[in-house]
Design a protein around this motif. Structure first.
Motif, PDB file in Angstrom:
ATOM      1  N   LEU A 237       0.832  -1.192   0.000  1.00 43.00           N
ATOM      2  CA  LEU A 237       0.000   0.000   0.000  1.00 43.00           C
ATOM      3  C   LEU A 237       0.875   1.254   0.000  1.00 43.00           C
ATOM      4  O   LEU A 237       2.013   1.221   0.466  1.00 43.00           O
ATOM      5  CB  LEU A 237      -0.904  -0.002   1.231  1.00 43.00           C
ATOM      6  CG  LEU A 237      -1.930  -1.135   1.284  1.00 43.00           C
ATOM      7  CD1 LEU A 237      -2.613  -1.165   2.645  1.00 43.00           C
ATOM      8  CD2 LEU A 237      -2.956  -0.975   0.184  1.00 43.00           C
ATOM      9  N   PRO A 238       0.354   2.366  -0.498  1.00 43.34           N
ATOM     10  CA  PRO A 238       1.164   3.594  -0.579  1.00 43.34           C
ATOM     11  C   PRO A 238       1.443   4.196   0.793  1.00 43.34           C
ATOM     12  O   PRO A 238       0.702   3.992   1.758  1.00 43.34           O
ATOM     13  CB  PRO A 238       0.299   4.525  -1.425  1.00 43.34           C
ATOM     14  CG  PRO A 238      -1.101   4.059  -1.178  1.00 43.34           C
ATOM     15  CD  PRO A 238      -1.000   2.570  -1.037  1.00 43.34           C
ATOM     16  N   VAL A 239       2.526   4.938   0.863  1.00 40.19           N
ATOM     17  CA  VAL A 239       2.944   5.601   2.098  1.00 40.19           C
ATOM     18  C   VAL A 239       2.491   7.061   2.061  1.00 40.19           C
ATOM     19  O   VAL A 239       2.573   7.723   1.017  1.00 40.19           O
ATOM     20  CB  VAL A 239       4.481   5.541   2.243  1.00 40.19           C
ATOM     21  CG1 VAL A 239       4.942   6.315   3.480  1.00 40.19           C
ATOM     22  CG2 VAL A 239       4.943   4.084   2.320  1.00 40.19           C
ATOM     23  N   LEU A 413      10.838   4.978   1.878  1.00 44.73           N
ATOM     24  CA  LEU A 413       9.766   4.394   1.062  1.00 44.73           C
ATOM     25  C   LEU A 413      10.117   2.964   0.669  1.00 44.73           C
ATOM     26  O   LEU A 413       9.269   2.056   0.730  1.00 44.73           O
ATOM     27  CB  LEU A 413       9.530   5.247  -0.188  1.00 44.73           C
ATOM     28  CG  LEU A 413       9.037   6.678   0.053  1.00 44.73           C
ATOM     29  CD1 LEU A 413       8.945   7.437  -1.265  1.00 44.73           C
ATOM     30  CD2 LEU A 413       7.685   6.676   0.758  1.00 44.73           C
ATOM     31  N   TYR A 414      11.352   2.767   0.290  1.00 45.60           N
ATOM     32  CA  TYR A 414      11.810   1.421  -0.067  1.00 45.60           C
ATOM     33  C   TYR A 414      11.739   0.489   1.152  1.00 45.60           C
ATOM     34  O   TYR A 414      11.352  -0.679   1.034  1.00 45.60           O
ATOM     35  CB  TYR A 414      13.249   1.494  -0.590  1.00 45.60           C
ATOM     36  CG  TYR A 414      13.826   0.152  -0.997  1.00 45.60           C
ATOM     37  CD1 TYR A 414      13.414  -0.472  -2.173  1.00 45.60           C
ATOM     38  CD2 TYR A 414      14.771  -0.496  -0.199  1.00 45.60           C
ATOM     39  CE1 TYR A 414      13.938  -1.708  -2.540  1.00 45.60           C
ATOM     40  CE2 TYR A 414      15.290  -1.730  -0.561  1.00 45.60           C
ATOM     41  CZ  TYR A 414      14.873  -2.323  -1.734  1.00 45.60           C
ATOM     42  OH  TYR A 414      15.378  -3.558  -2.086  1.00 45.60           O
ATOM     43  N   GLU A 418       9.656  -2.988   1.268  1.00 45.65           N
ATOM     44  CA  GLU A 418      10.281  -4.276   1.570  1.00 45.65           C
ATOM     45  C   GLU A 418       9.570  -4.991   2.725  1.00 45.65           C
ATOM     46  O   GLU A 418       9.520  -6.219   2.763  1.00 45.65           O
ATOM     47  CB  GLU A 418      11.766  -4.059   1.947  1.00 45.65           C
ATOM     48  CG  GLU A 418      12.645  -3.788   0.744  1.00 45.65           C
ATOM     49  CD  GLU A 418      12.727  -5.010  -0.158  1.00 45.65           C
ATOM     50  OE1 GLU A 418      13.306  -6.040   0.265  1.00 45.65           O
ATOM     51  OE2 GLU A 418      12.202  -4.951  -1.273  1.00 45.65           O
ATOM     52  N   MET A 419       9.011  -4.237   3.670  1.00 44.13           N
ATOM     53  CA  MET A 419       8.275  -4.848   4.770  1.00 44.13           C
ATOM     54  C   MET A 419       7.089  -5.638   4.237  1.00 44.13           C
ATOM     55  O   MET A 419       6.785  -6.739   4.700  1.00 44.13           O
ATOM     56  CB  MET A 419       7.773  -3.784   5.743  1.00 44.13           C
ATOM     57  CG  MET A 419       8.871  -3.122   6.565  1.00 44.13           C
ATOM     58  SD  MET A 419       8.241  -1.790   7.615  1.00 44.13           S
ATOM     59  CE  MET A 419       7.265  -2.732   8.774  1.00 44.13           C
ATOM     60  N   TYR A 420       6.426  -5.112   3.225  1.00 41.68           N
ATOM     61  CA  TYR A 420       5.283  -5.813   2.631  1.00 41.68           C
ATOM     62  C   TYR A 420       5.737  -7.037   1.846  1.00 41.68           C
ATOM     63  O   TYR A 420       5.111  -8.089   1.897  1.00 41.68           O
ATOM     64  CB  TYR A 420       4.482  -4.870   1.715  1.00 41.68           C
ATOM     65  CG  TYR A 420       3.551  -3.991   2.489  1.00 41.68           C
ATOM     66  CD1 TYR A 420       2.265  -4.427   2.814  1.00 41.68           C
ATOM     67  CD2 TYR A 420       3.935  -2.726   2.924  1.00 41.68           C
ATOM     68  CE1 TYR A 420       1.399  -3.620   3.541  1.00 41.68           C
ATOM     69  CE2 TYR A 420       3.066  -1.924   3.651  1.00 41.68           C
ATOM     70  CZ  TYR A 420       1.812  -2.377   3.953  1.00 41.68           C
ATOM     71  OH  TYR A 420       0.958  -1.590   4.682  1.00 41.68           O
TER      72      TYR A 420
END
Length: 423
Positions: A237-239, A413-414, A418-420
């Motif tokens: 999802l977007p930040v 953001l990266y 990466e968490m997702y």
């Protein structure tokens, strides 16, 4: 949220919920219908605590628990959790769940083979013994009067109750039978199951129906359901980036992210935000941000475009009749309101907050009671979660305005992306 489970007692809610949670579903048990699940819940389980209530009251509790969820544009699937030995108000509660969810067909498969609870020829058996010959027949609160499930359900329901015995189930006839009975009108169907594989056949037949039936069962059927029914597809999802600092470092980080096409920006007009019509600016900024987030774009809320903005602070203070400190407090508070408004409407994968006043204002707007630090994105830039906030455990990165290199925002953001990917 993809599925809601309505249980009539707390331990039953848990033993059914764990069947879904162990497959990776974010499963949350509510002790009352008034509670809210977190934003990222896959399964909501509501305990109505209605097993020993009068039938009419129990039915009302079920209908009330489902009402707001089933009125949504995309309602969740409904699983009516019942006791595997049919104590309580099974007929009344299943009827209420059918009415609230708009389902004309309820499929009842209460077997838990691993616990010795099976269904054969429409009878409920406990370790091979008919229910009426077990201790459950003399339950102090909800005694049982029959071993035949259809008879127990009919005590509180006038709908037709059909039976599907083991031979028909294993020959693959369940799906066709369900379709035929559904075409005839409202009804309930009791299905035999003596092994876990039988419950998997029930789950398969459910998925083959034109309109998904009301699922009625205990832990056994829940364990047999395919994960696609109750887990949302994992997606990055977007930040939402709230860049409230006027520091040169923050401006360079935002510019870098924009130049590399890593995010879109929504500029906040500080003069409008402190004017008497500030609510219009809040609404306009939130609307633009939600539109960008809905397109899965990382979105930056920016309060400063250039170093010259610092020279305007005195003008803003004079126009508003405020000191610098008062101006900062008002701006931070209203940016917090903007953030809350956006988060109430858009799905985001994380927050990036730069500027101490802004981070504090956003935390306050979200009702956070603290910040739980979990990792470090870059030197002196932590990632964590707000404690007891509207965001539950959504990743939140905080950064002092002057910290970081030009690539820090892109790196953050990266980091969340990466968490997702790691889930």
């Amino acid at each position: 949220m993809k599925m809601i489970v309505i249980a009539d007692d707390f331990t039953g809610a848990n033993d059914t919920g764990v069947q879904l949670a162990k497959k990776g579903a974010r499963t949350e048990v509510m002790l009352s219908a008034a509670q809210k699940p977190s934003r990222r819940a896959d399964v909501l389980i509501v305990n109505t605590e209605s097993r020993a209530l009068p039938a009419e009251q129990a039915a009302h509790s079920v209908g009330e628990a489902l009402a707001s969820w089933c009125e949504r544009a995309t309602p969740p699937l409904v699983y009516k959790k019942i006791d595997s030995t049919f104590r309580g108000n099974v007929g009344a509660e299943v009827m209420a769940a059918m009415q609230a969810s708009g389902r004309h067909l309820a499929v009842i498969a209460a077997a838990i083979p691993s616990a010795g609870r099976t269904t054969q020829k429409g009878l409920c058996l406990v370790n091979g013994t008919p229910l009426l010959d077990t201790e459950f027949a003399s339950d102090p609160k909800t005694p049982i009067t029959s071993s035949r499930i259809a008879e127990l359900v009919a005590l509180q329901s006038e709908l037709p109750v059909h039976e599907v015995h083991l031979d028909d189930l294993r020959r693959g006839r369940l799906s066709a039978l369900l379709k035929a009975w559904a075409d005839e009108g409202e009804c309930m169907v009791v299905v035999d199951a003596v092994e876990d594989r039988d419950l998997m056949l029930v789950a398969q037949a459910l998925c083959e129906q034109k309109q998904f039936p009301l699922m009625v069962g205990a832990a056994g059927l829940a364990n047999a359901l395919p994960v696609s029914l109750f887990m949302q597809e994992q997606q990055a999802l977007p930040v939402l980036v709230v860049a409230g600092s006027m520091s040169e470092a923050t401006r360079r980080q935002v510019d870098r992210a924009l130049c590399e096409g890593r995010a879109d920006v929504v500029d906040i007009d500080a003069s409008r935000l402190i004017s008497s019509s500030f609510s219009f600016e809040i609404a306009a900024v939130a609307e633009q941000a939600c539109a960008q987030l809905s397109r899965q774009h990382h979105t930056i809320l920016r309060t400063s475009r250039s170093a010259q903005d610092r020279q305007l602070i005195d003008e803003l203070c004079q126009a508003a009749g405020m000191s610098r400190q008062q101006l900062g407090e008002v701006l931070s508070q209203r940016i917090g309101e903007i953030t809350l408004k956006i988060l109430a409407q858009a799905r985001v994968g994380g927050l990036f907050l730069t500027g101490g006043d802004i981070a504090t204002a956003v935390a306050s707007a979200l009702g956070a009671e603290g910040y739980r630090i979990q990792s470090e994105v870059a030197p002196c830039i932590p990632c964590g979660t707000f404690i007891n906030s509207e965001l539950d455990d959504l990743p939140v990165i905080t950064k002092a305005g002057g910290f970081g290199s030009d690539s820090t925002l892109c790196d953050a953001l990266y980091f969340i992306e990466e968490m997702y990917c790691g889930h």
